[in-house]
Design an enzyme around this catalytic site. Sequence first.
Site, short mmCIF file in Angstrom:
data_model
loop_
_atom_site.label_atom_id
_atom_site.label_comp_id
_atom_site.label_asym_id
_atom_site.label_seq_id
_atom_site.Cartn_x
_atom_site.Cartn_y
_atom_site.Cartn_z
N HIS A 1 -7.01 -3.46 34.55
CA HIS A 1 -6.25 -2.51 35.36
C HIS A 1 -6.01 -3.06 36.77
O HIS A 1 -6.70 -3.99 37.23
CB HIS A 1 -6.98 -1.18 35.45
CG HIS A 1 -8.33 -1.30 36.11
ND1 HIS A 1 -8.50 -1.34 37.48
CD2 HIS A 1 -9.58 -1.39 35.57
CE1 HIS A 1 -9.79 -1.46 37.77
NE2 HIS A 1 -10.46 -1.50 36.63
N GLU B 1 -15.09 1.26 30.57
CA GLU B 1 -15.96 0.39 31.36
C GLU B 1 -17.42 0.79 31.14
O GLU B 1 -17.73 1.92 30.72
CB GLU B 1 -15.59 0.49 32.84
CG GLU B 1 -16.43 -0.35 33.79
CD GLU B 1 -16.40 -1.85 33.50
OE1 GLU B 1 -17.00 -2.26 32.48
OE2 GLU B 1 -15.83 -2.60 34.31
#
Length: 376
Positions: free
Chosen positions: A180, A256
């Site tokens: 990202h 994550e």
Amino acid sequence: MREFIVEADGGSRGNPGPAGYGSVVIDAATGETLAEAAEYIGVATNNVAEYRGLVAGLRAAHELDPEARVHVRMDSKLVVEQMSGRWKIKHPDMKPLAAEAGAVFPVDRVTYEWIPRERNKRADSLANRAMDDGGAAASRSRARTTAEADVRAAGNVAAPSPGWAPPDMGAPATFVLLRHGETPLTPQKRFSGSGGTDPALSSVGEDQVARAAAALAARGTIQHILASPLTRTRQTAAAAADLLGLDVTIEEGLRETDFGAWEGLTFGEVRERYPDDLTAWLGDPEVPPTGGGESFAATATRIAATRDKLIAAYAGRTVLLVTHVTPIKTFVQLALGAPPEALFRMELSAASLSTVAYYADGNASVRLFNDTSHLR
């Protein structure tokens, strides 16, 4: 007026790599197969091969009856949506092929339908046969070269088995791993995992993901997009999806690591507040962060399970996985067979691209890591 069904497919072993297509023309009234076409076309992308298969199928139908109506069925959503006029054709390699396909029959006599891959087995089989028959030598040569480059890029780490796959392994599942873009926490190098504040992209991050999306659109190889459920990855995936004309599937396994009580802190702050816990975490992949976070070992188990699920679901396809630092490093670590401490030896920039391909025999090939050329 006769009606034909054209089923077409194409594939590339490497994307781009040795490629071929297959097409079948079927009598819509009787279900009889009237014509087949297949050809090895050299090195090309999946999308180019799919378009070539479409053109060949339409031409075969035209030879049978130029006045017929044609219903095209393909498992390429990109080709179906572009030829139906719902998605723009931006890639320069696709435009002439789409124009060629559109010129075979009048537009009002051709309709398009997307079908799942399992319903397109005849065309898929012909495409694979073309690649097997015509591309064996090229496939071996190119794959060996790729494997040698992978070994060099990985610091001459030797694999326990060849990094190239013979043609009977089929096309690999290729995962393009996109980290990202920046959030407000990224330049401060703060722990930002699944258990934190779930920050959105900053203005810098929004610019980064726009550039990454443009680079991916220019390549023209992405067929599916999956993303971690966190805000920053969903925003990044949406930017790519808008340009590529694809939907985004949320994949929980791509989230994550949860950094527990360390969320939002810098490395220095963690070292000051939790020195013993940090030392234990750095020295043992089984040790989680303070406060019930996720250990690197647990993350690796999750990523391996996600990887195996996605390889089975997307064999022979090129998939964009929009995720985070630790999952991407873990994909690479597992592909290289490297020890857990390798995670601390990789630098992964915001909005960077990495690529790992997985073959049917279990071999993996790391083809790209931390590419930021699109951000310059």
